[in-house]
Every structure is written in C-alpha cells, then in structure tokens.
Scaffold this motif. Structure first.
Motif, PDB file in Angstrom:
ATOM      1  N   GLU A  96      -8.962   0.695   5.006  1.00  0.00           N
ATOM      2  CA  GLU A  96      -8.580   1.109   4.145  1.00  0.00           C
ATOM      3  C   GLU A  96      -8.917   2.837   3.398  1.00  0.00           C
ATOM      4  N   ILE A 145     -14.930  -7.586  -2.530  1.00  0.00           N
ATOM      5  CA  ILE A 145     -14.729  -8.254  -1.566  1.00  0.00           C
ATOM      6  C   ILE A 145     -13.429  -7.936  -1.788  1.00  0.00           C
ATOM      7  N   PHE A 146     -12.776  -7.489  -3.228  1.00  0.00           N
ATOM      8  CA  PHE A 146     -11.516  -7.267  -3.370  1.00  0.00           C
ATOM      9  C   PHE A 146     -11.013  -6.276  -2.279  1.00  0.00           C
ATOM     10  N   HIS A 160       6.986 -13.193   0.623  1.00  0.00           N
ATOM     11  CA  HIS A 160       8.206 -12.785   1.185  1.00  0.00           C
ATOM     12  C   HIS A 160       9.172 -13.356   1.477  1.00  0.00           C
TER      13      HIS A 160
HETATM   14  P1  ATP Z   1      -3.122  -4.042  -1.430  1.00  0.00           P
HETATM   15  O1  ATP Z   1      -0.668  -3.763  -2.115  1.00  0.00           O
HETATM   16  O2  ATP Z   1      -3.932  -5.046  -2.824  1.00  0.00           O
HETATM   17  O3  ATP Z   1      -3.305  -3.416  -0.473  1.00  0.00           O
HETATM   18  P2  ATP Z   1      -0.971  -5.498   0.642  1.00  0.00           P
HETATM   19  O4  ATP Z   1       0.524  -5.852   0.063  1.00  0.00           O
HETATM   20  O5  ATP Z   1      -1.005  -4.344   1.251  1.00  0.00           O
HETATM   21  O6  ATP Z   1      -2.390  -5.615  -0.639  1.00  0.00           O
HETATM   22  P3  ATP Z   1      -0.524  -7.965   2.409  1.00  0.00           P
HETATM   23  O7  ATP Z   1      -0.234  -7.050   3.504  1.00  0.00           O
HETATM   24  O8  ATP Z   1       0.869  -8.480   1.618  1.00  0.00           O
HETATM   25  O9  ATP Z   1      -1.351  -6.881   1.677  1.00  0.00           O
HETATM   26  O10 ATP Z   1      -1.015  -9.233   2.712  1.00  0.00           O
HETATM   27  C1  ATP Z   1      -2.062 -10.510   1.971  1.00  0.00           C
HETATM   28  C2  ATP Z   1      -3.060 -10.601   1.418  1.00  0.00           C
HETATM   29  O11 ATP Z   1      -4.071 -10.016   1.955  1.00  0.00           O
HETATM   30  C3  ATP Z   1      -2.926  -9.792  -0.011  1.00  0.00           C
HETATM   31  O12 ATP Z   1      -2.231 -10.661  -1.134  1.00  0.00           O
HETATM   32  C4  ATP Z   1      -4.612 -10.227   0.237  1.00  0.00           C
HETATM   33  O13 ATP Z   1      -5.061 -10.814  -0.615  1.00  0.00           O
HETATM   34  C5  ATP Z   1      -5.014  -9.691   1.508  1.00  0.00           C
HETATM   35  N1  ATP Z   1      -5.418  -8.181   2.024  1.00  0.00           N
HETATM   36  C6  ATP Z   1      -4.853  -7.382   2.361  1.00  0.00           C
HETATM   37  N2  ATP Z   1      -5.641  -5.854   2.332  1.00  0.00           N
HETATM   38  C7  ATP Z   1      -6.513  -6.276   1.655  1.00  0.00           C
HETATM   39  C8  ATP Z   1      -8.125  -6.004   1.943  1.00  0.00           C
HETATM   40  N3  ATP Z   1      -8.212  -4.663   2.602  1.00  0.00           N
HETATM   41  N4  ATP Z   1      -8.625  -6.678   2.062  1.00  0.00           N
HETATM   42  C9  ATP Z   1      -8.862  -7.460   1.489  1.00  0.00           C
HETATM   43  N5  ATP Z   1      -7.728  -8.959   1.765  1.00  0.00           N
HETATM   44  C10 ATP Z   1      -6.378  -7.585   1.668  1.00  0.00           C
END
Ligand code: ATP
Length: 508
Positions: free
Chosen positions: A249, A256-257, A334
């Motif tokens: 990222e 930890i979000f 999804h």
């Molecule tokens: P965001 O838009 O926040 O980047 P995303 O849409 O890319 O998330 P998905 O690919 O749908 O996320 O992944 C499914 C789940 O995995 C998310 O709902 C989230 O809870 C978790 N997740 C995704 N990326 C991360 C991250 N870098 N750190 C922690 N949890 C994550």
C-alpha cells in the motif's frame, strides 16, 4: 475529540498487549504490526467466530487453507499483474509518495467539512434555523458546493478512464499541497502495482518471479474442482479460507486499518448462473446479521452499494463500519459472475466446470464472494468496545466491553487475600475453569486494582474467593460492564462463565 480517542485506543492497545508496532526496536516497519498476548487471543476468537459461522453453521461450506505462494500465472489470470495498481504521485521537495486519488478525495472531504462548518456556524447564530433554506440561499455554501461538484465530476471521470494526466491536472488545479513540505512541486502520476514480488529458489531470473498473494480468494478458485470432487459438493456450495495477504500500500496508515501484511477471511459461494442475485441478497443479509450478533449497536454499520462496478461484477457493496475516523469499508460482498473460474480455465487450459444433474448440463458456476479483513474487524471491535468512564466516586476507569466469547480472558479468579487457604481454593476453581475457557489467576494487589487491570483488557467476569467461600462454597462474580457483584455457588459460577463464553449464543 475523535482523534484524541483514536490516539488513546492505539496507546491502550500497546500498553495492554494487544498490538505493537512491528520490529519496534528498529523503529518499526511502515504499516506492519504485531499482535501481543491479548491481541492474538481476540484475533483468534474473531477468526474462530467467522470460521464456525461459515463452516459449521452452513452445512454446504467447506474450509481450506491454501498456500500463500501461488503459481505466477494465477495473478495473470486474475488480472492482478496488469491491473492491481494505484495511481501514485511524488512530491519533489519532501520526496514523499502519495496516492493521487487519495489526495483528491481528501481535498473533496475538506470542502465537505467546510460546508458543514458554515452550516453549523449559522445554526448557532439563528434560532429558527432552516437547514434547507440556508443551504439553497447562502452564497458561500453555494460556491463551495459548486467547487466540490466541479472537481468531483472531473475526478470521477478521470478514475473511470484511468486518465493519469488528468489526475495530476486536478491536483494542480485544486492547488493541493504536500502536507510535509507544503509545496506544489509534484511529479507525474504513475501506476504502481501493489503486489510484493519475490523469487522462487536460488537462481534469480525473470521466470522465477512470484508474488505474495494480495488476496486469499485465488487459492479458493484454483481449488474449486479439488474441493467439489473430493467433498462431493453440490452447487450451491461455498469454500471458505482465512489467511495472510500482502499489499504494498502506498498510503498505509490509520493504524491496523490499512496494513501491508494483513489477514483476510474470504468465502466464495458457487451458484447456478441466473440465481446469483438471490444469493447476493442472501449473503448481504447474512453477513450483516453476523456482525450485528456481536452486539455492537446497529448504527455502527451501513451498506455502501458500488455504483462503479468492476468489469466482471454485476453487483457489489461494502459493509462499512463507523471507525473513530469515520465510516470505512469493513467487508466487501461481490457478485463476480463466472469471471475468475473462466479466466483460470483460459490460462490453465483445464476445465473448471460443474455438471448439474438437475439441469443435465455442465457450466462454469457464478460466484458470490464475501471478504472481510480480520484486522479491520479487530479494530472495529476494539474501537467500539473501548470506553473511558468516570465512576461515581470520581475515579476513572478504562474498560473494553468486548463480548464474552471474543474476550482474551473469559474470567479471572482471585483469592481475596493471600492467606488462610484462600489462594489454594481459588486455584482449584481456576484449574477447573481453564479446561474449558481461557482464564487468569491473580493474587497480587488489592481486588479493586485487579478488577481495573481486567477491565482494561476486557475480561467479562471476575470470580473472587473470600472467607465465606471457605464455609459455604459460594463466590462473588463481578460483572465487567455494570460492575455489579452477584453471589453464586462455585458450580453455578463455573457453568455461567462457560455458557456465556460460548459462541453458540450468537447462533439463531
Ligand atoms: P480498500 O478500498 O480499503 O483498499 P479494498 O476494496 O481494496 O479495500 P478488498 O480487495 O475488497 O479491499 O479486500 C477485502 C477486505 O480486505 C476489505 O474489506 C478489508 O477489510 C480488507 N483489506 C483490504 N486491504 C487491506 C489492508 N491493506 N489492510 C487491512 N485490511 C485490508
């Protein structure tokens, strides 16, 4: 205020052994965190709650545990090699890197804030305040709204068209400055692939490049036939898995979000084509119920339907959670059509189809996916549980109202004093209880202090052995949330803790 609260939650997590910054003695590693002795318990319990709900409470869902390392063609087929990108931009003065889309989103959020502030200010001034009338007539608000609209539509279009030059132009036109250097000296916007790559074996050549999985889902798709055949599964059925995923990222923050190494809990539900919308609705409803069963108030959750769908999806939404920094995605649901399985058929040359006896034909099943981040779920539960309370006697306490089945310790057993056989009696209860649930035994400090320590890590029940216990085998059970105390017989207390700690209480 919320910011302050969030800071307190972060320091509380560290102080009480929930979460530590990764490699802290070397000043940490960006957006990597370690779970401590209490954190790992909460995390394991959350994972277990999900696992049981998927694989035990649904007779047609099987669990697997696929490898993190997968054949590199997997990521070609899934689209991650070509399209798992974020647009990044560097500030030439601070040398800091940003996500161009996030910079613009923050700029737009800033305008929204200004509008709200304008409204609040006037609300305070005028007693008979009419919000709608004010918004439609106030010049400053109208200007801000127009500005927001203009930039928002340009941004939306640029994102849809993947127009990197336009993203940069928006940053320039909006006069967005780097928060570190304060300058507007920006580079071009480039695409940045989020996958971590590494090499297989000892020889480093192009061909050996493999990736740490950026999602767990593909491990499920490539095993679709293995599970279907070996488990004699009939459509509709699901495959569930939990495990680590890695994403490099660019903007990794908010604790930890958003991490670079995190854990996902994903389930792919394979259905007959044409029935996917019914199942999509089923899983939306089921997943929200699953969250609500934990007892966090319903106003912490909301659905966000995606208006811009990925090319392979025919419906998608997020369950958003009210984190201390606002509503953000917690889980994604999804409807992915037959995209993934068809892609793997194409790239592997193997048939990934299901023979439907009722229809007497083979097809590639459609997929509904539910995908929740375990670490985000952890943060959701932790932040909703964290309370700073002022007590009647002017004392303060920090308490984590973690639901009993998820709490690191389900109970703590204390002898009132460290003499006259009380510790031995208490230890007996402790040893009996720990066969069933994780519990603690403490004999140091005053009972009040011991209560506070366990409030701070979310232990729902404390059992105290006193002189009466020696006479009549009753103990005091003290409840974390209300601080009430109840006298119970030892057997009753033990059974009570075991019952209250069982996940089954959430199953309807
Ligand atoms: P965001 O838009 O926040 O980047 P995303 O849409 O890319 O998330 P998905 O690919 O749908 O996320 O992944 C499914 C789940 O995995 C998310 O709902 C989230 O809870 C978790 N997740 C995704 N990326 C991360 C991250 N870098 N750190 C922690 N949890 C994550």
């Amino acid at each position: 205020m919320q910011e302050e609260l969030f800071k307190n939650i972060i320091s509380h997590s560290k102080e009480y052994g929930f979460i530590f910054p990764g490699s802290e003695i070397y000043d940490g590693l960006g957006a990597v965190y370690d779970y401590g002795q209490n954190g790992v318990e909460l995390k394991n319990n959350l994972r277990q709650y999900w696992w049981v709900a998927m694989t035990r409470w649904h007779e047609n869902i099987a669990g697997i545990d696929a490898a993190i390392l997968m054949h590199p063609t997997t990521w070609k087929a899934s689209g991650h090699v070509d399209a798992f990108n974020d647009p990044l931009i560097d500030n030439k003065d601070s040398k800091k890197r940003y996500r161009a889309d996030v910079l613009i989103e923050e700029f737009l959020a800033g305008i929204e804030n200004k509008i709200e502030k304008e409204i609040e200010k006037s609300q305070k001034k005028f007693e008979n305040f009419n919000r709608e009338l004010f918004v439609s007539t106030n010049k400053r608000v109208l200007e801000l709204r127009e500005k927001h609209h203009a930039f928002h539509s340009r941004f939306k279009k640029a994102m849809e068209e993947n127009n990197l030059a336009e993203l940069r132009q928006i940053i320039v036109d909006a006069e967005i400055v780097c928060p570190i250097s304060g300058s507007r000296n920006w580079t071009e916007v480039r695409q940045f692939n989020l996958m971590f790559s590494t090499r297989l074996g000892s020889v480093s050549s192009e061909a050996d490049e493999i990736y740490l999985r950026p999602e767990t889902a593909q491990g499920i798709f490539v095993n679709f036939l293995n599970v279907q055949k070996s488990g004699r599964m009939k459509v509709p059925f699901g495959i569930a898995q939990t495990g680590k995923a890695f994403r490099n990222e660019i903007v990794a923050r908010q604790f930890i979000f958003r991490m670079r190494e995190f854990e996902q809990m994903e389930m792919q539900f394979f259905v007959r084509p044409g029935t996917e919308m019914e199942w999509y609705e089923y899983w939306k409803d089921n997943r929200l119920k699953w969250h609500l069963a934990m007892g966090i108030p319903a106003d912490h959750y909301r659905f966000h339907d995606h208006t811009k769908l990925a090319h392979y999806a025919n419906a998608a939404c997020d369950i958003e959670f009210r984190f201390p920094f606002g509503f953000k995605e917690l889980e994604g649901i999804h409807s992915r059509t037959d995209f993934d399985l068809s892609q793997h058929e194409k790239y592997s040359g193997k048939k990934l189809q299901y023979f439907d006896v009722e229809l007497n034909k083979s097809y590639v099943p459609y997929v509904i996916e539910t995908s929740v981040g375990l670490d985000r779920l952890f943060l959701a539960v932790l932040s909703a549980s964290y309370k700073e309370e002022k007590l009647e006697n002017n004392e303060e306490r920090v308490v984590l109202n973690i639901p009993a089945p998820l709490a690191p310790f389900k109970a703590a057993v204390f002898p009132l004093v460290k003499k006259d056989g009380l510790p031995e009696k208490a230890e007996k209860i402790f040893k009996r209880l720990r066969k069933y649930v994780r519990c603690d035994f403490e004999e140091k400090d005053t009972v009040g202090r011991r209560y506070r320590r366990h409030d701070a890590i979310g232990t729902p029940f404390c059992i105290t052995v006193d002189y009466d216990t020696m006479k009549d085998d009753t103990v005091t059970v003290r409840f974390r949330d209300t601080m009430e105390q109840k006298r119970m017989n030892i057997d009753e207390a033990v059974n009570f803790v075991i019952r209250e700690s069982d996940l089954v209480i959430w199953y309807d």
